[in-house]
Design a protein around this motif. Structure first.
Motif, PDB file in Angstrom:
ATOM      1  N   GLN A  16       0.843  -1.197   0.000  1.00 44.29           N
ATOM      2  CA  GLN A  16       0.000   0.000   0.000  1.00 44.29           C
ATOM      3  C   GLN A  16       0.880   1.249   0.000  1.00 44.29           C
ATOM      4  O   GLN A  16       0.640   2.188  -0.763  1.00 44.29           O
ATOM      5  N   CYS A  20       0.975   3.961  -3.096  1.00 42.84           N
ATOM      6  CA  CYS A  20       0.624   5.363  -2.828  1.00 42.84           C
ATOM      7  C   CYS A  20       1.796   6.292  -3.132  1.00 42.84           C
ATOM      8  O   CYS A  20       1.616   7.343  -3.755  1.00 42.84           O
ATOM      9  N   SER A  34      -4.545   9.815   4.561  1.00 43.44           N
ATOM     10  CA  SER A  34      -4.813   8.563   5.263  1.00 43.44           C
ATOM     11  C   SER A  34      -5.942   8.741   6.274  1.00 43.44           C
ATOM     12  O   SER A  34      -5.998   9.740   6.983  1.00 43.44           O
ATOM     13  N   LYS A  36      -7.229   6.208   9.079  1.00 43.24           N
ATOM     14  CA  LYS A  36      -7.171   4.917   9.766  1.00 43.24           C
ATOM     15  C   LYS A  36      -8.468   4.724  10.544  1.00 43.24           C
ATOM     16  O   LYS A  36      -8.998   5.666  11.107  1.00 43.24           O
ATOM     17  N   GLY A  45      -8.346  -0.770   9.567  1.00 44.93           N
ATOM     18  CA  GLY A  45      -7.674  -0.580   8.296  1.00 44.93           C
ATOM     19  C   GLY A  45      -7.211   0.841   8.097  1.00 44.93           C
ATOM     20  O   GLY A  45      -7.240   1.668   9.010  1.00 44.93           O
ATOM     21  N   ASP A  46      -6.772   1.102   6.879  1.00 41.87           N
ATOM     22  CA  ASP A  46      -6.249   2.403   6.493  1.00 41.87           C
ATOM     23  C   ASP A  46      -6.776   2.717   5.100  1.00 41.87           C
ATOM     24  O   ASP A  46      -6.390   2.071   4.120  1.00 41.87           O
ATOM     25  N   THR A  47      -7.692   3.671   5.019  1.00 42.98           N
ATOM     26  CA  THR A  47      -8.248   4.126   3.750  1.00 42.98           C
ATOM     27  C   THR A  47      -7.432   5.324   3.293  1.00 42.98           C
ATOM     28  O   THR A  47      -7.297   6.296   4.032  1.00 42.98           O
ATOM     29  N   ARG A  48      -6.872   5.250   2.095  1.00 42.42           N
ATOM     30  CA  ARG A  48      -6.075   6.359   1.563  1.00 42.42           C
ATOM     31  C   ARG A  48      -6.678   6.844   0.250  1.00 42.42           C
ATOM     32  O   ARG A  48      -6.986   6.048  -0.631  1.00 42.42           O
ATOM     33  N   GLY A  60      -8.228   5.640  -4.794  1.00 42.93           N
ATOM     34  CA  GLY A  60      -8.013   5.150  -3.438  1.00 42.93           C
ATOM     35  C   GLY A  60      -7.244   3.843  -3.413  1.00 42.93           C
ATOM     36  O   GLY A  60      -7.332   3.036  -4.335  1.00 42.93           O
ATOM     37  N   ASN A  62      -6.701   0.998  -0.352  1.00 42.95           N
ATOM     38  CA  ASN A  62      -7.179   0.704   0.996  1.00 42.95           C
ATOM     39  C   ASN A  62      -6.668  -0.635   1.504  1.00 42.95           C
ATOM     40  O   ASN A  62      -6.602  -1.606   0.760  1.00 42.95           O
ATOM     41  N   SER A  64      -7.392  -3.431   4.687  1.00 44.47           N
ATOM     42  CA  SER A  64      -8.288  -3.848   5.766  1.00 44.47           C
ATOM     43  C   SER A  64      -7.793  -5.143   6.376  1.00 44.47           C
ATOM     44  O   SER A  64      -7.329  -6.027   5.663  1.00 44.47           O
ATOM     45  N   HIS A  95      -8.960   1.367  -5.797  1.00 41.55           N
ATOM     46  CA  HIS A  95     -10.204   1.849  -6.378  1.00 41.55           C
ATOM     47  C   HIS A  95      -9.908   2.680  -7.607  1.00 41.55           C
ATOM     48  O   HIS A  95      -8.909   3.378  -7.671  1.00 41.55           O
TER      49      HIS A  95
END
Length: 104
Positions: A16, A20, A34, A36, A45-48, A60, A62, A64, A95
């Motif tokens: 990840q 990124c 980020s 988290k 998780g960490d959605t970026r 994105g 992500n 999880s 994404h």
């Protein structure tokens, strides 16, 4: 968490980071933000998200890692799932990245 899952988690988080960093470098204007999060039933998780860049309008990457009991509604519809409790899974998802109209 067993050692294999920890190794997988470290690998996916590293991947990840690399994705990124690479996309931010190519864009040159915007970076990933980020967010988290934690799941009350277990994990997080960490959605970026990158947006408003020179190349990328929005995208994105992500990670999880969730765990806990399999929800009853799954066990009711898929009886075989009862053999796999408790649930634990890890996922890295990318994404769709929308290109800025000026770049296309």
């Amino acid at each position: 968490m067993n050692s294999n899952l920890k190794e997988i988690e470290q690998y996916l988080i590293g991947l990840q980071n690399d994705i990124c960093d690479g996309l931010s470098s190519v864009d040159g204007k915007s970076t990933f933000k980020s967010d988290k999060w934690e799941r009350s039933e277990g994990g997080g998780g960490d959605t970026r998200v990158i947006k408003d860049g020179a190349i990328y309008e929005k995208g994105g990457v992500n990670f999880s890692h969730v765990f806990g009991a399999i929800p009853d509604f799954i066990n009711e519809t898929k009886k075989v799932m009862a053999y796999f409790t408790p649930l634990e899974c890890q996922l890295l998802s990318i994404h769709k990245t929308h290109l800025c109209p000026s770049y296309t």
